[in-house]
Design a protein around this motif. Structure first.
Motif, PDB file in Angstrom:
ATOM      1  N   ALA A   1      -4.210   1.523  -9.126  1.00 53.55           N
ATOM      2  CA  ALA A   1      -4.701   1.308  -7.762  1.00 53.55           C
ATOM      3  C   ALA A   1      -5.582   0.064  -7.652  1.00 53.55           C
ATOM      4  O   ALA A   1      -5.460  -0.708  -6.698  1.00 53.55           O
TER       5      ALA A   1
ATOM      6  N   HIS B   1      -4.224   6.462 -12.463  1.00 53.70           N
ATOM      7  CA  HIS B   1      -4.394   6.183 -11.036  1.00 53.70           C
ATOM      8  C   HIS B   1      -5.289   4.970 -10.797  1.00 53.70           C
ATOM      9  O   HIS B   1      -4.933   4.061 -10.048  1.00 53.70           O
TER      10      HIS B   1
ATOM     11  N   CYS C   1       0.823  -1.212   0.000  1.00 49.06           N
ATOM     12  CA  CYS C   1       0.000   0.000   0.000  1.00 49.06           C
ATOM     13  C   CYS C   1       0.857   1.262   0.000  1.00 49.06           C
ATOM     14  O   CYS C   1       0.575   2.215  -0.750  1.00 49.06           O
TER      15      CYS C   1
ATOM     16  N   GLY D   1       1.015   3.746  -3.164  1.00 47.08           N
ATOM     17  CA  GLY D   1       0.616   5.117  -2.868  1.00 47.08           C
ATOM     18  C   GLY D   1       1.690   6.111  -3.255  1.00 47.08           C
ATOM     19  O   GLY D   1       1.396   7.177  -3.817  1.00 47.08           O
TER      20      GLY D   1
ATOM     21  N   ARG E   1       1.221  11.976 -10.094  1.00 46.28           N
ATOM     22  CA  ARG E   1      -0.035  12.645  -9.725  1.00 46.28           C
ATOM     23  C   ARG E   1      -0.625  13.482 -10.849  1.00 46.28           C
ATOM     24  O   ARG E   1      -1.816  13.779 -10.842  1.00 46.28           O
TER      25      ARG E   1
ATOM     26  N   TYR F   1      -6.804   8.295  -4.857  1.00 49.04           N
ATOM     27  CA  TYR F   1      -6.245   6.938  -4.835  1.00 49.04           C
ATOM     28  C   TYR F   1      -4.980   6.829  -3.984  1.00 49.04           C
ATOM     29  O   TYR F   1      -4.824   5.851  -3.239  1.00 49.04           O
ATOM     30  N   PRO F   2      -4.041   7.792  -4.033  1.00 47.00           N
ATOM     31  CA  PRO F   2      -2.920   7.713  -3.088  1.00 47.00           C
ATOM     32  C   PRO F   2      -3.378   7.733  -1.633  1.00 47.00           C
ATOM     33  O   PRO F   2      -2.854   6.974  -0.798  1.00 47.00           O
TER      34      PRO F   2
ATOM     35  N   SER G   1      -4.505  10.265   6.508  1.00 43.66           N
ATOM     36  CA  SER G   1      -5.082  10.035   5.177  1.00 43.66           C
ATOM     37  C   SER G   1      -6.586  10.278   5.181  1.00 43.66           C
ATOM     38  O   SER G   1      -7.143  10.765   4.190  1.00 43.66           O
TER      39      SER G   1
ATOM     40  N   LEU H   1      -4.752   4.330  -0.669  1.00 41.36           N
ATOM     41  CA  LEU H   1      -3.704   3.341  -0.403  1.00 41.36           C
ATOM     42  C   LEU H   1      -3.022   3.591   0.933  1.00 41.36           C
ATOM     43  O   LEU H   1      -2.708   2.650   1.673  1.00 41.36           O
ATOM     44  N   VAL H   2      -2.791   4.859   1.271  1.00 43.97           N
ATOM     45  CA  VAL H   2      -2.190   5.170   2.565  1.00 43.97           C
ATOM     46  C   VAL H   2      -3.160   4.812   3.696  1.00 43.97           C
ATOM     47  O   VAL H   2      -2.749   4.301   4.751  1.00 43.97           O
TER      48      VAL H   2
END
Length: 515
Positions: A39, A35, A18, A22, A29, A116-117, A148, A120-121
């Motif tokens: 993801a 993304h 993850c 991320g 980005r 999406y980042p 997050s 994942l975080v």
């Protein structure tokens, strides 16, 4: 000190995956079209890793992996037992559903600002909390998921989102600070933060150390994070403000991490102290489940309605913690798995319903059965599960809780469970009659961060990115209801492992104790 085996690498693989993905998404980005394409496969891989981890733990027992070859209790430990592995897999499944739903629900602006980042975080924090064997690192992973979640909560920068984020942040930061203070208190008493070491040494310190005070502080801190009465007001005031998929992830995952932390600390580390606090926890559980159900019955906004359903579900899980016996703990873990899947599905259903009907307001939402019959059937199955009616997943943990409370003579707790279930059934029945069965009304106007998508929906049809996650989660809800035996065996094994952590201790200290 031997080289790590494959299954030991599995303990840290969910967090590593993850965080790595991320970070990659943050590096690209500006290329937001990639993304979702990156993801979603990463979330599929997360599900597979957690499934392998659960299979190994179920067959071989707990697994421990020490960071940097530092021997326990001095190093950072990842220790995975049935409870952590089962909840980690369930969390990964709903995260995958959320990632697929977001392909159509999150706009380019939302992706540009990092949906999406941040997802994942968030999953790194959730996975780390479920898999860690160190109480301080449990705090660290709480911080990771909290940071997050702040980003996800304000995605869109609407005024009501900022208002909801403020209420969410203040109470969660207070709870986190209280958690950190308690961690410091534990280190002062035990000289260690390794959970296995604490569980092993607690008996020898009960006569001299204020362990009831530590347990009470943990109960308050995790109760605030889980939105238990009387510190539950922040959840209905904030969960209706972000995008529906964000609300779904929060409702499915975040409060359950608080319940997991309560199980880990109160059942495995401080069982004697839990017994001393059992009446207080039981009263909070009864108040949480009944007030949550009554709050849902009083709501006209679909998202606020679901927020109170989340609160009510926390009460059921607290009831199992207060009972403390293996049957009660097993019911809590079963309910946690059920609630993670169900609440994610219900919020996604709410998003589709609002796009079909043009509003979240039950006064204007109507005619959904005629417009989308298949969607109405899926919704009804989820409503039955939320009410605790057979043959769906919500029935079994409630039945287990009723039996467990009767076994210890807590008839008033049994009555609270039944009354709350009855009120919840009425609330879901009202929702279905107004939103689905009632003939369609005139056009309505939606408000909030989803407004643009939901008011411009005259030709909206349920696509695969919306329908597949709902179908997948509904199948799980029905499967758990029709064939509960395997899940029940896992939850009973998980409860037994928490109540008698000898296998957990042997995993951390194979030679029989700390150095």
């Amino acid at each position: 000190m031997e080289p790590a085996r494959f299954e030991q690498w599995l303990t840290i693989a969910p967090v590593a995956l993850c965080l790595t993905v991320g970070a990659v998404l943050m590096m690209i980005r500006h290329n937001i079209r990639l993304h979702g394409m990156i993801a979603v496969p990463a979330l599929v891989a997360l599900v597979l890793i957690d499934a392998l981890l659960l299979a190994h733990v179920a067959a071989q027992g707990p697994i421990t992996f020490m960071m940097g070859r530092w021997l326990p209790p001095f190093g950072i430990a990842f220790t995975v037992d049935l409870t952590g592995a089962l909840l980690a897999l369930t969390a990964a499944i709903v995260a995958l559903a959320g990632g697929i739903y977001a392909l159509s629900d999150i706009s380019d602006s939302g992706r540009r600002y990092g949906f999406y980042p941040l997802l994942l975080v968030l999953m790194a924090g959730v996975s780390g909390a479920f898999l860690t064997g160190d109480i301080f690192n449990l705090y660290v992973w709480f911080e990771v998921l909290l940071i997050s979640s702040f980003g996800l909560l304000i995605l869109g920068s609407e005024r009501q989102q900022i208002d909801g984020a403020l209420k969410y942040a203040v109470l969660n930061l207070i709870a986190t600070t209280l958690f950190l203070i308690t961690v410091g208190y534990i280190y002062a008493v035990f000289g260690t933060l390794n959970m296995a070491d604490i569980a092993e040494n607690a008996d020898g310190l009960r006569e001299t150390a204020p362990l009831v005070t530590i347990a009470a502080l943990f109960t308050l801190a995790f109760g605030m994070k889980a939105a238990a009465f009387p510190v539950n007001f922040w959840l209905p005031a904030s969960y209706h403000t972000p995008r529906v998929v964000v609300s779904a992830l929060f409702a499915g995952l975040l409060t359950k991490v608080g319940i997991y932390a309560l199980l880990r600390t109160m059942i495995m580390l401080f069982p004697v102290e839990r017994e001393a606090l059992s009446l207080v926890i039981a009263i909070a559980a009864a108040a949480t489940m009944i007030l949550g159900a009554l709050g849902a019955l009083a709501q006209s906004d679909l998202r606020r309605f679901l927020g109170f359903i989340v609160v009510s579900g926390i009460g059921y899980m607290l009831a199992g913690v207060s009972i403390g016996a293996q049957a009660g703990v097993s019911a809590t873990i079963f309910y946690a798995v059920h609630s993670i899947v169900l609440m994610m599905a219900l919020y996604l259903v709410a998003g589709v319903a609002a796009r079909l009907g043009g509003t979240f307001d039950l006064h204007g939402l109507a005619g959904l059965y005629r417009r989308a019959p298949a969607f109405a059937y899926l919704s009804l199955a989820l409503f039955f599960a939320g009410s605790g009616l057979p043959p769906f997943s919500g029935f079994w943990p409630k039945a287990m809780l009723v039996k467990a409370s009767l076994d210890i003579g807590a008839w008033w707790l049994t009555a609270s469970i039944l009354i709350s279930g009855f009120v919840t059934t009425i609330a879901f029945g009202r929702l279905f009659l107004l939103a689905y069965w009632r003939p369609a009304l005139g056009p309505a106007t939606a408000e909030g961060p989803d407004a643009a998508a939901e008011t411009d929906d005259a030709s909206f049809a349920i696509g695969w990115t919306s329908g597949l996650p709902i179908l997948m989660l509904t199948v799980l809800v029905v499967w758990f209801g029709l064939f509960p035996e395997q899940l029940m065996q896992l939850t009973q094994g998980a409860a037994a492992s928490l109540a008698d952590p000898r296998a957990y201790l042997r995993s951390v200290f194979p030679t029989g104790g700390a150095l």
